[in-house]
Design an enzyme around this catalytic site. Structure first.
Site, PDB file in Angstrom:
ATOM      1  N   ASP A 167       0.785  -1.249   0.000  1.00 32.98           N
ATOM      2  CA  ASP A 167       0.000   0.000   0.000  1.00 32.98           C
ATOM      3  C   ASP A 167       0.815   1.297   0.000  1.00 32.98           C
ATOM      4  O   ASP A 167       0.445   2.270   0.694  1.00 32.98           O
ATOM      5  CB  ASP A 167      -0.955   0.016   1.212  1.00 32.98           C
ATOM      6  N   GLU A 224      -4.652  -0.781  -1.293  1.00 31.73           N
ATOM      7  CA  GLU A 224      -5.957  -0.885  -0.630  1.00 31.73           C
ATOM      8  C   GLU A 224      -6.949  -0.013  -1.384  1.00 31.73           C
ATOM      9  O   GLU A 224      -6.661   1.161  -1.652  1.00 31.73           O
ATOM     10  CB  GLU A 224      -5.871  -0.415   0.834  1.00 31.73           C
ATOM     11  N   LYS A 240      -6.635  -4.913  -3.099  1.00 29.84           N
ATOM     12  CA  LYS A 240      -7.270  -5.592  -1.953  1.00 29.84           C
ATOM     13  C   LYS A 240      -8.306  -4.668  -1.309  1.00 29.84           C
ATOM     14  O   LYS A 240      -8.039  -3.485  -1.073  1.00 29.84           O
ATOM     15  CB  LYS A 240      -6.187  -6.000  -0.936  1.00 29.84           C
ATOM     16  N   LYS A 245      -7.678  -4.927   4.833  1.00 27.74           N
ATOM     17  CA  LYS A 245      -6.377  -4.542   5.354  1.00 27.74           C
ATOM     18  C   LYS A 245      -5.334  -5.604   5.010  1.00 27.74           C
ATOM     19  O   LYS A 245      -4.203  -5.304   4.668  1.00 27.74           O
ATOM     20  CB  LYS A 245      -6.442  -4.324   6.878  1.00 27.74           C
ATOM     21  N   VAL A 300       3.175   0.314   4.200  1.00 28.15           N
ATOM     22  CA  VAL A 300       2.441   1.081   5.208  1.00 28.15           C
ATOM     23  C   VAL A 300       1.010   0.554   5.310  1.00 28.15           C
ATOM     24  O   VAL A 300       0.467   0.010   4.350  1.00 28.15           O
ATOM     25  CB  VAL A 300       2.434   2.571   4.851  1.00 28.15           C
ATOM     26  N   THR A 301       0.370   0.784   6.489  1.00 31.15           N
ATOM     27  CA  THR A 301       0.995   1.233   7.708  1.00 31.15           C
ATOM     28  C   THR A 301       1.343   0.014   8.559  1.00 31.15           C
ATOM     29  O   THR A 301       0.696  -1.031   8.462  1.00 31.15           O
ATOM     30  CB  THR A 301       0.064   2.186   8.510  1.00 31.15           C
ATOM     31  N   CYS A 353      -2.160  -2.456   7.775  1.00 31.77           N
ATOM     32  CA  CYS A 353      -2.112  -3.398   6.646  1.00 31.77           C
ATOM     33  C   CYS A 353      -0.875  -4.292   6.666  1.00 31.77           C
ATOM     34  O   CYS A 353      -0.934  -5.436   6.217  1.00 31.77           O
ATOM     35  CB  CYS A 353      -2.242  -2.634   5.338  1.00 31.77           C
ATOM     36  N   GLN A 403       7.988 -13.172  21.448  1.00 35.84           N
ATOM     37  CA  GLN A 403       7.766 -14.594  21.770  1.00 35.84           C
ATOM     38  C   GLN A 403       8.439 -15.536  20.767  1.00 35.84           C
ATOM     39  O   GLN A 403       7.825 -16.458  20.241  1.00 35.84           O
ATOM     40  CB  GLN A 403       6.267 -14.887  21.845  1.00 35.84           C
TER      41      GLN A 403
HETATM   42  C1  C5J Z   1      -3.180   0.673   5.517  1.00 35.85           C
HETATM   43  C2  C5J Z   1      -4.899   1.946   6.632  1.00 35.85           C
HETATM   44  N1  C5J Z   1      -2.638   0.466   4.306  1.00 35.85           N
HETATM   45  N2  C5J Z   1      -4.098   2.336   7.609  1.00 35.85           N
HETATM   46  N3  C5J Z   1      -4.412   1.252   5.567  1.00 35.85           N
HETATM   47  O1  C5J Z   1      -2.554   0.394   6.526  1.00 35.85           O
HETATM   48  O2  C5J Z   1      -6.078   2.205   6.661  1.00 35.85           O
END
Ligand code: C5J
Length: 240
Positions: free
Chosen positions: A29, A77, A134, A137, A162-163, A167, A207
């Site tokens: 993204d 996205e 997509k 997320k 990102v972010t 995502c 972990q």
């Molecule tokens: C992504 C969002 N790409 N933060 N989208 O993380 O809405």
């Protein structure tokens, strides 16, 4: 490069054995609306510099990945223009002044085909590089990513984009449940919120590597450079 080559990459919680022939770079993204000044992300009051610091390391990594002749996959996205793939719950919770489908500074927000939905020019996909559109997320939900990876014999992912906490984390968790080993590159993932960046990265490697490994791009680039002598010729970078 021999087909069974293995590149040990310094990582946490322990080194990652990168197998170039079965590893894809998955860039999540890196879209104009999230990263560019004047885009939707900034219009919501976010500090886009927190994401923009990932552009240059991603650019260098992508160039090295392409030069090594390996598979790079990009995601975006977004939704169909008629919003038929936008669940009402996502639409309702995305409201903060303007929302998905409204007209924003770079066209309709998170709608496929609009300028803001596209990938930033610095990381623009080459014609042969798959782009996964997509609606969620995670990059596996309602996409053919899993089939594409299986077709290419991929079992490992180097994940950037990102972010970090949204995502990137969702995709890494989906990949983990499907049996992929993920190496997330800390300098190539970004969040608008520094505390979420830190937590998002920490959760992956906690972990004993519950969702995967965390490393940095310089180590992957230098490992790839050791393989360059036998790699196919570098491909030209694309342009929008
Ligand atoms: C992504 C969002 N790409 N933060 N989208 O993380 O809405």
């Amino acid at each position: 490069m021999p087909p069974d080559a293995r590149l040990p990459i310094p990582a946490q919680p322990y080194p990652f054995d990168l197998h170039p022939s079965r590893c894809a770079l998955l860039i999540i993204d890196m879209q104009r609306d999230f990263l560019e000044p004047g885009g939707f992300g900034e219009a919501l009051g976010n500090d886009v510099s927190q994401l923009r610091r990932t552009i240059e390391p991603n650019r260098r990594l992508l160039a090295a990945w392409r030069a090594a002749g390996r598979l790079a996959i990009h995601t975006r996205e977004g939704h169909r223009p008629d919003l038929s793939d936008l669940p009402p719950a996502k639409w309702r919770r995305a409201r903060s002044g303007s929302t998905i489908g409204d007209v924003g500074p770079m066209g309709r927000i998170l709608i496929r085909g609009e300028p803001g939905h596209d990938i930033i020019p610095e990381l623009y996909p080459l014609a042969h590089e798959p782009v996964i559109d997509k609606p969620g997320k995670g990059a596996f939900f309602a996409t053919d990513l899993n089939a594409l990876l299986a077709d290419h014999g991929i079992s490992q992912l180097v994940v950037t984009g990102v972010t970090t906490e949204v995502c990137v984390n969702t995709t890494v968790r989906e990949a983990n449940d499907r049996g992929y080993d993920c190496l997330v590159l800390e300098d190539c993932v970004g969040s608008y919120i520094p505390a979420f960046q830190e937590a998002g990265v920490a959760m992956i490697k906690a972990q004993g590597g519950i969702f995967g490994w965390v490393g940095n791009s310089a180590d992957v680039i230098s490992a790839l450079e050791t393989t360059r002598a036998s790699a196919p010729q570098a491909l030209e970078e694309g342009a929008p």
